[in-house]
Write an enzyme that holds these catalytic residues in place. Structure first.
Site, mmCIF file in Angstrom:
data_model
loop_
_atom_site.group_PDB
_atom_site.id
_atom_site.type_symbol
_atom_site.label_atom_id
_atom_site.label_comp_id
_atom_site.label_asym_id
_atom_site.label_seq_id
_atom_site.Cartn_x
_atom_site.Cartn_y
_atom_site.Cartn_z
ATOM 1 N N TYR A 23 13.828 -32.931 -16.938
ATOM 2 C CA TYR A 23 12.440 -32.856 -17.936
ATOM 3 C C TYR A 23 12.042 -34.093 -18.262
ATOM 4 O O TYR A 23 11.020 -34.440 -18.432
ATOM 5 C CB TYR A 23 12.517 -31.707 -18.872
ATOM 6 C CG TYR A 23 12.742 -30.335 -18.295
ATOM 7 C CD1 TYR A 23 12.941 -30.081 -16.996
ATOM 8 C CD2 TYR A 23 12.335 -29.183 -19.276
ATOM 9 C CE1 TYR A 23 12.862 -28.820 -16.485
ATOM 10 C CE2 TYR A 23 12.523 -27.920 -19.029
ATOM 11 C CZ TYR A 23 12.742 -27.668 -17.647
ATOM 12 O OH TYR A 23 12.807 -26.548 -17.015
ATOM 13 N N ARG A 60 21.916 -39.915 -24.845
ATOM 14 C CA ARG A 60 23.135 -39.700 -24.880
ATOM 15 C C ARG A 60 24.153 -40.727 -25.173
ATOM 16 O O ARG A 60 25.122 -40.619 -25.783
ATOM 17 C CB ARG A 60 23.629 -39.253 -23.500
ATOM 18 C CG ARG A 60 22.663 -37.933 -22.958
ATOM 19 C CD ARG A 60 23.308 -37.441 -21.591
ATOM 20 N NE ARG A 60 22.035 -36.415 -20.992
ATOM 21 C CZ ARG A 60 22.301 -35.858 -19.832
ATOM 22 N NH1 ARG A 60 23.418 -35.895 -19.333
ATOM 23 N NH2 ARG A 60 21.231 -35.246 -19.250
ATOM 24 N N GLU A 121 17.817 -28.517 -8.705
ATOM 25 C CA GLU A 121 19.157 -28.483 -7.819
ATOM 26 C C GLU A 121 18.911 -28.176 -6.550
ATOM 27 O O GLU A 121 18.230 -26.944 -6.326
ATOM 28 C CB GLU A 121 20.114 -27.590 -8.412
ATOM 29 C CG GLU A 121 20.854 -27.907 -9.457
ATOM 30 C CD GLU A 121 21.874 -27.071 -9.923
ATOM 31 O OE1 GLU A 121 22.961 -26.851 -9.823
ATOM 32 O OE2 GLU A 121 21.310 -25.975 -10.798
HETATM 33 P P1 TTP Z 1 20.231 -29.589 -16.050
HETATM 34 O O1 TTP Z 1 20.328 -30.135 -14.632
HETATM 35 O O2 TTP Z 1 21.455 -28.759 -16.476
HETATM 36 O O3 TTP Z 1 20.219 -31.021 -17.074
HETATM 37 P P2 TTP Z 1 19.585 -32.411 -17.055
HETATM 38 O O4 TTP Z 1 18.727 -32.299 -15.644
HETATM 39 O O5 TTP Z 1 18.567 -32.335 -18.122
HETATM 40 O O6 TTP Z 1 20.297 -33.527 -17.223
HETATM 41 P P3 TTP Z 1 21.794 -33.817 -16.060
HETATM 42 O O7 TTP Z 1 21.377 -35.158 -15.898
HETATM 43 O O8 TTP Z 1 22.893 -33.522 -16.983
HETATM 44 O O9 TTP Z 1 21.863 -32.901 -15.114
HETATM 45 O O10 TTP Z 1 18.927 -29.031 -16.720
HETATM 46 C C1 TTP Z 1 17.741 -29.379 -15.573
HETATM 47 C C2 TTP Z 1 16.477 -29.024 -16.748
HETATM 48 O O11 TTP Z 1 16.592 -27.694 -16.914
HETATM 49 C C3 TTP Z 1 16.785 -29.896 -17.950
HETATM 50 O O12 TTP Z 1 16.163 -31.061 -17.903
HETATM 51 C C4 TTP Z 1 16.049 -29.091 -18.976
HETATM 52 C C5 TTP Z 1 16.240 -27.510 -18.312
HETATM 53 N N1 TTP Z 1 16.972 -26.911 -19.173
HETATM 54 C C6 TTP Z 1 16.799 -26.278 -20.214
HETATM 55 O O13 TTP Z 1 15.556 -25.811 -20.404
HETATM 56 N N2 TTP Z 1 17.633 -25.367 -20.842
HETATM 57 C C7 TTP Z 1 18.921 -25.413 -20.776
HETATM 58 O O14 TTP Z 1 19.888 -24.942 -21.361
HETATM 59 C C8 TTP Z 1 19.520 -26.167 -19.550
HETATM 60 C C9 TTP Z 1 20.825 -26.501 -19.257
HETATM 61 C C10 TTP Z 1 18.521 -26.921 -18.898
#
Ligand code: TTP
Length: 671
Positions: A23, A60, A121
């Site tokens: 995001y 972070r 993903e």
């Molecule tokens: P993630 O892939 O878990 O995390 P991320 O992309 O922010 O960071 P990373 O580089 O560690 O993968 O989550 C993807 C998006 O989903 C994240 O940007 C925001 C949203 N999200 C939520 O809104 N609430 C949550 O609890 C999680 C885990 C993610």
């Protein structure tokens, strides 16, 4: 104990691609001046600066975590840039992020079988691409290897002191004496590096990836080196990887099963499971789970990448933590209306863009009760057939909620005068699942569905006036709705009881319910399916004949029936029992396109025969009143769709529909 190695002929090359702080990247693309700055995306909210849901890697480094509130993040990193999630209907609006995710999917999907696993993903099966590369231009023959490839982390890669990292990677990838598995993996490394570069070029987003021989290992690897890096798991490294992997970190072991492994079997890491025989694990956890555990301990997972670019289901949810927990039916209804509106909007766009319809509506909620011994009782999830149209989804969602609430509160909860027993709702979500493609040639049916999204018609007393007989609840109509409301007043009264409120520190991330796992999977085993009123009335309905129905008044009726028709129509012949027990069986691969008028008579005859087998009734026996309920345009289309050769005699009404199961799908009005 060595881990099992699959035969070389079974070798697959699988990648798991995960966007970095997704995001945040989406917001940074919108506001490029934020790039490189510590940034976090926050859930709108006054309380302590809102809850963080995505944190950039720069932030972070300053110690900012997702679990923090905006104020805490500012304290940890005063220069942090907080961007608010867009809001619609009083809740987070994720459309921006969803479509950004789709951009990535459309790029990755060009490389092989692609499965969209969540909003950010993707799994890729790159076996074919890797095989072709190995045949045409094997890594050992390449003179130039891209820098991005050379930055790959290869687990277990031996590297002597002083060896250059990139040179070691090059040597590993270009080894002439590597076995076929590793050679295929090397091809995967090159392909994925190229794909990641392409994603960056076309979307400006960085991502990380895991490359392995199965989904489980690829997923584990993708999170090991972030951001913008890729990690590879050769077979030779599986044992070491799993021997140090805490059980709770493994997908599906984060909950009760993982806890039981720790406490009952004394297992700390996935590798520790190797000491147990398959029989022993089966004794503890049943045949399937036992075998699954035995396999994952060896890095074996047969789960295939599903060729699916679109979500398996749609969901909309919101959490109401701490003092914001909902305590009245009217506030629950308000929020369910908002969630249903969003869900309906997404269903409509799925219908329009992808020609898909969903058939099951599910309500999930989290709740707690005051002052009872049973405070850990879970709020039951409920499902019913999904009817298109905002009003109907709102009605059904609320009825599902009320049915679930009655079950949750139990007989004493609904006892008038039992003022001590109150409830609080801390999370609500509605989801639509069992999504199938609409066969081609049904454009007006689609328009009909779309036109179902009309505004609710309500009487002055606020009751939804139409279709009450089709609601999923056992209760019916305005009067009942009012009486439920009256009952609820007793439930809702704040008796001054002190609550043990669930974790107040929890940030209110209403999008948690749907954002990360955008692809909401309905825990079907825990969901009670509530039959629609129409289902319970089946026997009487099939006996009604030749009624005159005003189609105009029918416009807003829900049509789970058409969805069922499509599903059953598309299914391959099922055994009678299957047909009866699971009317929802359907799959794209099994689909035959019957819309073409160029079908030969022979084919049509076969089709006719198959339809009879599939549906278990003869088309000629369809109750005419069933068709009368639909707009003329839809009647015409459905008739030719169902019966391309013969025209149904529209002027004649069939006397007894008792042998016709289609009447179950097209319920006559209960007037
Ligand atoms: P993630 O892939 O878990 O995390 P991320 O992309 O922010 O960071 P990373 O580089 O560690 O993968 O989550 C993807 C998006 O989903 C994240 O940007 C925001 C949203 N999200 C939520 O809104 N609430 C949550 O609890 C999680 C885990 C993610």
């Amino acid at each position: 104990m060595p881990v099992a190695r699959p035969e070389t002929s079974d070798v697959r090359v699988i990648a798991h691609v995960d966007m970095d702080c997704f995001y945040v990247q989406v917001e940074q693309r919108k506001q490029p001046e934020l790039r490189g700055l510590p940034t976090a995306v926050v859930q709108y909210n006054e309380w302590q600066g809102g809850g963080l849901i995505a944190v950039s890697y720069e932030a972070r480094k300053c110690g900012v975590k997702r679990s923090m509130r905006g104020d805490e993040a500012k304290a940890a990193c005063p220069e942090i840039q907080l961007v608010q999630v867009p809001v619609a209907r009083g809740k987070a609006d994720l459309n921006l992020y969803r479509s950004a995710g789709s951009e990535v999917v459309s790029i990755l999907a060009q490389s092989g079988k692609c499965e969209r696993a969540s909003i950010d993903e993707v799994y890729l099966d790159l076996t074919d691409a890797a095989e072709s590369m190995l045949a045409d231009a094997p890594p050992e023959s390449l003179e130039l290897i891209d820098e991005e490839v050379l930055k790959s982390h290869i687990l277990g890669m031996s590297r002597k002191d002083g060896d250059d990292f990139k040179e070691s990677v090059r040597d590993w990838i270009c080894r002439k004496d590597a076995d076929r598995r590793d050679k295929l993996l090397s091809c995967g490394i090159i392909i994925v590096a190229e794909l990641r570069k392409q994603v960056l070029k076309e979307t400006e987003f960085t991502c990380s990836a895991g490359i392995a021989h199965n989904k489980m290992l690829a997923k584990l690897a993708s999170g090991m080196n972030k951001p913008a890096q890729q990690t590879v798991v050769p077979y030779s490294a599986v044992q070491e990887l799993l021997s140090s992997l805490p059980v709770k970190k493994m997908k599906q072991l984060g909950g009760k099963l993982g806890t039981s492994l720790q406490t009952d079997l004394g297992v700390d890491t996935v590798g520790d499971l190797l000491q147990f025989s398959e029989t022993k694990l089966q004794e503890h956890y049943g045949i399937n789970t036992g075998t699954w555990l035995w396999n994952i301990a060896r890095g074996i997972s047969g789960e295939e990448v599903q060729g699916r670019l679109l979500p398996k289901s749609h969901g909309s949810g919101k959490t109401f933590p701490g003092p914001r927990a909902l305590k009245s039916l009217s506030t629950v209804q308000h929020w369910l209306n908002q969630l249903s509106e969003e869900l309906s909007e997404r269903l409509s766009s799925d219908l329009e863009l992808n020609k898909r319809i969903a058939s099951t509506l599910t309500l999930h909620a989290s709740a707690f009760k005051s002052r009872d011994s049973d405070s850990h009782k879970k709020f039951p999830s409920k499902s019913c057939p999904l009817r298109y149209g905002v009003t109907k989804i709102q009605e059904d969602a609320f009825n599902l909620f009320q049915a679930a609430l009655r079950e949750y509160m139990g007989p004493f909860g609904s006892k008038p005068g039992n003022k001590q027993e109150t409830w609080r709702i801390t999370g609500l979500s509605v989801s639509a699942s069992k999504i199938v493609d609409i066969p081609s040639g049904t454009s007006s049916i689609m328009r009909y569905f779309q036109s179902q999204s009309t505004a609710p018609s309500r009487s002055a007393d606020g009751c939804v006036q139409d279709h009450v007989e089709m609601t999923p609840s056992a209760t019916e109509g305005c009067s009942v709705q009012r009486s439920t409301e009256a009952q609820a007043i007793i439930h809702e009264e704040d008796t001054g009881v002190t609550y043990t409120l669930p974790n107040f520190e929890n940030p209110d991330k209403d999008i948690d319910l749907v954002s990360k796992e955008d692809v909401v999977s309905c825990p079907s085993s825990e969901v009670t399916v509530i039959p629609t009123q129409l289902e319970s009335n089946r026997s009487t309905q099939t006996k009604r004949t030749g009624r005159k129905i005003n189609n105009q008044n029918e416009k807003n009726r829900g049509m789970p029936s058409i969805v069922d028709i499509f599903k059953n129509y598309n299914a391959t012949p099922l055994s009678k029992q299957e047909t009866q027990e699971d009317s929802t069986v359907s799959s794209t691969s099994r689909r035959a396109n019957f819309s073409s008028s160029s079908h030969s008579n022979k084919v049509n005859q076969e089709v006719e025969e198959r339809r009879e087998t599939d549906w278990g009734y003869k088309i000629d026996e369809i109750d005419q009143s069933v068709f009368d309920e639909l707009p003329a345009e839809i009647q015409r289309e459905l008739r030719s769709f169902l019966h391309p050769n013969k025209r149904l005699n529209t002027s004649k009404s069939k006397g007894d529909g008792s042998t016709s199961s289609i009447a179950h799908y097209f319920p006559p009005l209960n007037r």
